[in-house]
Design a protein around this motif. Structure first.
Motif, mmCIF file in Angstrom:
data_model
loop_
_atom_site.group_PDB
_atom_site.id
_atom_site.type_symbol
_atom_site.label_atom_id
_atom_site.label_comp_id
_atom_site.label_asym_id
_atom_site.label_seq_id
_atom_site.Cartn_x
_atom_site.Cartn_y
_atom_site.Cartn_z
ATOM 1 N N UNK A 1 25.485 96.449 49.256
ATOM 2 C CA UNK A 1 26.719 95.668 49.143
ATOM 3 C C UNK A 1 26.444 94.192 49.448
ATOM 4 N N UNK A 2 25.611 93.953 50.457
ATOM 5 C CA UNK A 2 25.279 92.559 50.759
ATOM 6 C C UNK A 2 24.475 91.935 49.626
ATOM 7 N N UNK A 3 23.603 92.713 49.004
ATOM 8 C CA UNK A 3 22.848 92.204 47.860
ATOM 9 C C UNK A 3 23.794 91.720 46.768
ATOM 10 N N UNK A 4 24.833 92.469 46.502
ATOM 11 C CA UNK A 4 25.785 92.054 45.476
ATOM 12 C C UNK A 4 26.540 90.795 45.888
ATOM 13 N N UNK A 5 26.835 90.673 47.185
ATOM 14 C CA UNK A 5 27.481 89.447 47.671
ATOM 15 C C UNK A 5 26.557 88.246 47.494
ATOM 16 N N UNK A 6 25.275 88.438 47.783
ATOM 17 C CA UNK A 6 24.304 87.357 47.615
ATOM 18 C C UNK A 6 24.188 86.962 46.140
ATOM 19 N N UNK A 7 24.126 87.946 45.277
ATOM 20 C CA UNK A 7 24.028 87.676 43.840
ATOM 21 C C UNK A 7 25.293 86.983 43.339
ATOM 22 N N UNK A 8 26.458 87.453 43.774
ATOM 23 C CA UNK A 8 27.728 86.831 43.376
ATOM 24 C C UNK A 8 27.792 85.388 43.840
ATOM 25 N N UNK A 9 27.334 85.148 45.065
ATOM 26 C CA UNK A 9 27.309 83.781 45.613
ATOM 27 C C UNK A 9 26.419 82.886 44.762
ATOM 28 N N UNK A 10 25.226 83.366 44.417
ATOM 29 C CA UNK A 10 24.309 82.571 43.601
ATOM 30 C C UNK A 10 24.890 82.306 42.218
ATOM 31 N N UNK A 11 25.480 83.328 41.616
ATOM 32 C CA UNK A 11 26.084 83.165 40.297
ATOM 33 C C UNK A 11 27.264 82.195 40.347
ATOM 34 N N UNK A 12 28.019 82.210 41.436
ATOM 35 C CA UNK A 12 29.189 81.317 41.527
ATOM 36 C C UNK A 12 28.765 79.852 41.521
#
Length: 569
Positions: free
Chosen positions: A237-248
């Protein structure tokens, strides 16, 4: 008497840098002068409180004693007060004459010989503390201990004198160096992988690092990271948050031509989470990652994604969870590069380091040829054409912060960064980090080195400033090295480009902004590190910039000779 089981509730300041402020005095002096001494001690302590910051945003604790050190009993009492409080840095504030051996020298006998001590005093007074400072500093120098004096300024009359701003600034610089020296003792860094691609200039000198700096080097095999990636030993779940943050921040600037490329990106981001948690587990203050050749560029092995984004995140002041502590991190398991970054980050109060290849040094003639080729008319005083510059570039460890100026926001910083596909000799590929640093960032660029001949560490350094090149020239320079990596164009202040090219002690160098020479010099005194500035144009001493030479060096034939003697060589 029964043995006592110790509590597991450890005092918060244990093993941290704690500054103790005190004053000597003469028991024969009138009560009004004695009260003034106490007021001055309190003023200095309160002025220092909150000023000395660590990378985790905490501050060095400052304590003081209102017991004036008149004679041996008071020296013993104050020493015991300080030992109880965990004091490992001493600031002595003499405002009157007193007796050196009966006061500060007796107090010092309670502490290890390497404890930093500073004497900060006004320049004169009715009962001159400056006389006491010279007498005590001279005595300490004669028995071979390092001490520093700060002959500053405060009013000669009045019950509540306050230091001048310059006096406080000099003391703060000294305290930063002392806090870095003491605060890093007992800390550890962790390096994943073995020796850095066989580079002798990057080797982990384990015993020497332990003996000189009090720092432990933990070495873990990269197989552990490969296994944890394979087992998916991270918070998904944290990995997805990190990826979402980078994509944003940068979705349109992340090169992902195929579906497999996005999977590779996720693996490289997962690597950050795995390494972060491992480092937290062993309380590491810095790290390094070998990568080449086994990890991602040897066709005989199972290829794994590049670690560029991971390394950049560690060296940055933020990630997907918001503001964070800078954890100095070195690409290619360059331990001496890691230590350089670590020391300068602490000395600057947590500023992000920049890890660079000393890739190509453009002399003034080279720079002028570039300008002429692009029909660019250089302006008078334009540093990059008048002196030349170094193209600092490396595939990893480039702090995101260096994409913008020091005061920039996370949004502004990330808007200037792209994530292209890594160069093709990393067969399994993944994404690199690319930006070009802005100009007018000032600081120090340096490199730690070690010599088996002397058994000593040395630091080659110069003040430096970044410069901006015209866009078309910058593109040509980047393309000449690697257009997918970060680039910072650096101009040394005193070194000529010929000197800079010839005297580089390794293929990597490191820059930290808002770090002044005095702090670095004080720290090199504490760690007995040789200070290397072989630049013809740099004066031996620059007033209001360099720290004054400690007396123990002058008495023993100079800084280098004394340091070599102290090293037992």
């Amino acid at each position: 008497m029964n043995a006592r089981l110790l509590s597991q509730d450890i005092k918060p300041n244990t093993s941290k840098a704690v500054i103790g402020v005190f004053a000597p005095c003469d028991p024969r002096i009138d009560e009004q002068s004695r009260e003034r001494c106490k007021n001055l001690v309190k003023h200095v302590a309160e002025s220092l409180s909150g000023k000395i910051k660590f990378p985790d945003a905490s501050s060095a604790e400052v304590v003081y004693s209102d017991v004036l050190v008149d004679l041996e009993p008071q020296a013993d009492l104050v020493a015991k007060q300080f030992l109880e409080a965990g004091v490992n840095i001493l600031v002595c504030i003499p405002d009157t004459w007193s007796f050196p051996q009966l006061t500060t020298i007796s107090l010092l006998s309670h502490f290890p010989k390497d404890i930093p001590i500073n004497f900060t005093t006004g320049n004169s007074a009715t009962r001159p503390g400056v006389v006491y400072t010279h007498a005590t500093n001279g005595a300490i120098a004669q028995y071979g201990k390092l001490s520093h004096i700060n002959i500053g300024k405060w009013p000669e009359t009045g019950q509540h004198p306050e230091m001048s701003d310059d006096t406080l600034e000099s003391l703060v610089d000294w305290c930063y160096a002392a806090a870095t020296f003491q605060g890093l003792k007992g800390k550890r860094v962790v390096v994943f992988g073995h020796d850095s691609m066989g580079m002798e200039t990057a080797l982990p000198h384990v015993m020497e690092t332990r003996n000189n700096f009090g720092i432990e080097i933990t070495r873990l095999d990269m197989k552990l990271l490969a296994d944890m990636l394979q087992k998916e030993s991270y918070d998904k779940e944290e990995l997805q948050r990190l990826k979402t943050w980078l994509f944003s921040h940068a979705r349109e600037r992340i090169e992902l031509p195929e579906e497999k490329d996005e999977q590779l990106l996720e693996k490289s981001l997962a690597l950050y989470l795995i390494v972060r948690d491992l480092m937290k587990e062993i309380d590491a203050v810095g790290g390094g990652f070998m990568s080449q050749l086994e990890w991602g560029s040897d066709a005989r092995g199972i290829q794994l994604p590049v670690a560029d984004i991971m390394e950049s995140l560690f060296n940055s002041t933020f990630d997907h969870n918001g503001e964070k502590e800078v954890i100095p991190f070195a690409t290619e398991a360059d331990v001496q590069g890691l230590l350089t970054q670590l020391f300068m980050t602490w000395l600057s109060g947590g500023n992000p380091p920049l890890f660079m290849d000393f890739r190509k040094a453009y002399g003034s003639e080279d720079a002028k040829e570039l300008a002429k080729k692009h029909n660019y008319e250089s302006k008078k005083g334009e540093k990059w054409t008048e002196k030349g510059f170094v193209d600092g570039v490396n595939s990893g460890s480039a702090s995101f912060n260096w994409a913008a100026k020091p005061e920039a926001s996370e949004k502004d910083i990330m808007s200037k960064i792209s994530f292209p596909k890594a160069v093709d000799y990393f067969f399994y590929l993944g994404n690199s980090v690319h930006f070009v640093s802005p100009g007018e960032i000032k600081g120090i660029a340096a490199r730690l080195s070690y010599s088996s001949l002397s058994g000593m560490f040395s630091m080659l350094w110069d003040e430096t400033e970044t410069v901006e090149l015209p866009e078309d020239i910058a593109k040509e320079v980047c393309a000449g090295a690697n257009p997918t990596w970060p680039h910072t164009f650096v101009v040394p202040r005193y070194a000529s480009m010929l000197e800079y090219k010839q005297y580089a002690p390794a293929n990597h160098f490191h820059m930290t902004w808002d770090l002044n020479p005095a702090r670095l010099q004080y720290w090199m005194d504490f760690t007995n590190t040789l200070s290397l500035t072989p630049w013809q144009e740099r004066p031996r001493f620059i007033e209001s910039k360099d720290r004054p030479l400690p007396l123990v060096y002058i008495l023993n034939g100079g800084e280098e000779r004394t340091k070599i003697k102290l090293a037992g060589r």
